[in-house]
Write a protein that holds these residues in place. Sequence first.
Motif, short mmCIF file in Angstrom:
data_model
loop_
_atom_site.label_atom_id
_atom_site.label_comp_id
_atom_site.label_asym_id
_atom_site.label_seq_id
_atom_site.Cartn_x
_atom_site.Cartn_y
_atom_site.Cartn_z
N GLY A 94 -9.66 -18.68 8.95
CA GLY A 94 -8.25 -18.82 8.59
C GLY A 94 -7.53 -17.51 8.34
N VAL A 95 -8.25 -16.38 8.34
CA VAL A 95 -7.64 -15.08 8.05
C VAL A 95 -7.36 -14.34 9.35
CG1 VAL A 95 -7.94 -12.85 6.91
CG2 VAL A 95 -8.81 -14.92 5.83
N GLU A 96 -6.18 -13.77 9.43
CA GLU A 96 -5.77 -12.98 10.60
C GLU A 96 -5.11 -11.70 10.11
OE1 GLU A 96 -2.75 -13.39 14.47
OE2 GLU A 96 -2.90 -15.00 12.97
N LEU A 97 -5.40 -10.59 10.75
CA LEU A 97 -4.77 -9.32 10.41
C LEU A 97 -3.69 -9.01 11.44
CD1 LEU A 97 -7.78 -7.08 9.30
CD2 LEU A 97 -6.20 -8.39 7.87
N ARG A 98 -2.49 -8.80 10.95
CA ARG A 98 -1.36 -8.44 11.80
C ARG A 98 -0.79 -7.11 11.30
NH1 ARG A 98 1.90 -14.25 11.89
NH2 ARG A 98 0.15 -15.56 12.62
N THR A 99 0.27 -6.67 11.94
CA THR A 99 0.98 -5.49 11.46
C THR A 99 2.41 -5.89 11.10
OG1 THR A 99 1.89 -4.76 13.59
CG2 THR A 99 -0.38 -4.07 13.03
N ALA A 100 3.08 -5.00 10.37
CA ALA A 100 4.47 -5.27 10.02
C ALA A 100 5.34 -5.37 11.26
CB ALA A 100 5.00 -4.18 9.09
N ALA A 137 -2.36 -9.26 5.95
CA ALA A 137 -3.37 -10.31 6.05
C ALA A 137 -2.68 -11.66 5.92
CB ALA A 137 -4.42 -10.14 4.95
N VAL A 138 -2.88 -12.49 6.92
CA VAL A 138 -2.25 -13.81 6.97
C VAL A 138 -3.36 -14.87 6.87
CG1 VAL A 138 -0.89 -15.38 8.40
CG2 VAL A 138 -0.36 -12.93 8.38
N VAL A 139 -3.17 -15.83 5.97
CA VAL A 139 -4.15 -16.90 5.79
C VAL A 139 -3.49 -18.22 6.19
CG1 VAL A 139 -5.59 -18.16 4.16
CG2 VAL A 139 -5.34 -15.68 3.95
N VAL A 148 1.58 -15.24 4.74
CA VAL A 148 1.30 -13.88 4.30
C VAL A 148 0.59 -13.93 2.96
CG1 VAL A 148 2.33 -11.70 3.54
CG2 VAL A 148 3.22 -12.85 5.57
N ALA A 149 -0.59 -13.30 2.90
CA ALA A 149 -1.40 -13.36 1.69
C ALA A 149 -1.60 -12.00 1.05
CB ALA A 149 -2.76 -13.98 2.00
N ALA A 150 -1.67 -10.94 1.85
CA ALA A 150 -1.90 -9.59 1.33
C ALA A 150 -1.35 -8.60 2.34
CB ALA A 150 -3.38 -9.33 1.07
N TYR A 151 -1.15 -7.37 1.89
CA TYR A 151 -0.58 -6.37 2.79
C TYR A 151 -0.89 -4.97 2.26
CZ TYR A 151 3.07 -6.13 -0.76
OH TYR A 151 3.75 -5.99 -1.96
N SER A 152 -0.84 -3.99 3.15
CA SER A 152 -1.00 -2.59 2.78
C SER A 152 0.02 -1.77 3.56
CB SER A 152 -2.42 -2.10 3.08
OG SER A 152 -2.62 -0.80 2.57
N VAL A 153 0.97 -1.22 2.85
CA VAL A 153 2.10 -0.52 3.46
C VAL A 153 1.72 0.92 3.78
CG1 VAL A 153 4.47 0.29 3.09
CG2 VAL A 153 3.77 -1.97 2.28
N ALA A 154 2.13 1.39 4.96
CA ALA A 154 1.85 2.75 5.40
C ALA A 154 3.14 3.53 5.56
CB ALA A 154 1.09 2.73 6.72
N HIS A 155 3.19 4.69 4.93
CA HIS A 155 4.27 5.65 5.15
C HIS A 155 3.64 6.91 5.77
CE1 HIS A 155 7.55 4.17 2.12
NE2 HIS A 155 7.14 3.22 2.95
N THR A 156 4.26 7.44 6.80
CA THR A 156 3.75 8.64 7.45
C THR A 156 4.88 9.64 7.65
OG1 THR A 156 4.07 7.65 9.65
CG2 THR A 156 1.90 7.40 8.64
N ASP A 157 4.50 10.90 7.86
CA ASP A 157 5.52 11.95 7.97
C ASP A 157 5.48 12.71 9.29
OD1 ASP A 157 3.21 13.41 7.66
OD2 ASP A 157 3.85 14.49 5.86
N GLY A 158 4.58 12.32 10.21
CA GLY A 158 4.47 13.04 11.47
C GLY A 158 3.80 14.39 11.32
N ARG A 159 3.28 14.69 10.12
CA ARG A 159 2.61 15.96 9.86
C ARG A 159 1.13 15.76 9.51
NH1 ARG A 159 6.55 19.85 7.96
NH2 ARG A 159 4.97 20.73 6.57
N GLY A 160 0.65 14.53 9.73
CA GLY A 160 -0.75 14.24 9.44
C GLY A 160 -1.01 13.59 8.11
#
Length: 309
Positions: A159-165, A218-220, A224-236
Amino acid sequence: MTMIVRDFRPADAEAVAAARRSAFPYLVTTAETVTWEVAGAPAERQYRLLVAEVDGQVVGSSEIGVFHESEEPGLAFANTSVRTDTLGRGVGSALVTAAEEWLAGLGAAKIFAWTVEAPHAVTFAERRGYRRGRSSRVQRLDLTTAALPPLDPHGLPDGVELRTAADFLNDPRPLYEADVECTEDEPDDVPAGRLPYDQWITLTWEHPSLDRELTTVAVVDGTVAAYSVAHTDGRGSYWSGMTGTLRAFRGRGLAKLAKNDALHRARAAGCREAFTGNDGDNQPMLAINKWFGYEPAVTEWRYVRELAA
């Protein structure tokens, strides 16, 4: 030395970002995010960005405004950054003085400010009448050498699926609902009400550092059940903007699944360093990040000054 404090101009964006990175190297900040913060702030926030210019060069800034979403009136913020090679020249004092005067004029009763746990920063804050509040532990993970848990080759739990924003571009409201619930459970000095959807779109979903392709959800069974947000700067650099699990799904390891997937995505995209910050009392997330191999980088403290006092 000639120093002036004035309002931000678009041409200052790169210098302001450089000063922030100098003072807080773990922050994901770019000229684009600086410009966006000024242009996109809700009117109710009374947002203002002051810069300090020394001999014609911008070497520091102070972002100021009010916590318009707070349930308690009269709360304001003033976060100041000074380029480290210009410390001790009165830049911080000039910025903070100007910030306090303006916020007092708005009727602020308390001013909150973040500072690092370093002798010069702590002494500066306490001499100006600020008292220490909550802590935030910033942690670092070297993605070039980290032994991340392998992605499960046998698949995910039933029942768990991982997607992206990025999969929610047409309708991000499920992410909004999840974020609002998880944010309500975050420990904080400033009691906040529910952020309206339109403001969440402006302040969170449209943030220029948000990397939707690296943000894992994470979708159950379709929810939507859980999530982890990513911020990036193009500098690594990669910053975990927020990792959360809805109350009904906690205790099932979904936050770990989401964050592990996001970190693998970040490394594959060329990110070299991962940073995250957790409230000092947020033991569940501190334990998760330790499990991933994050190591302490610096402690931040939130100081507050009561203007009425």
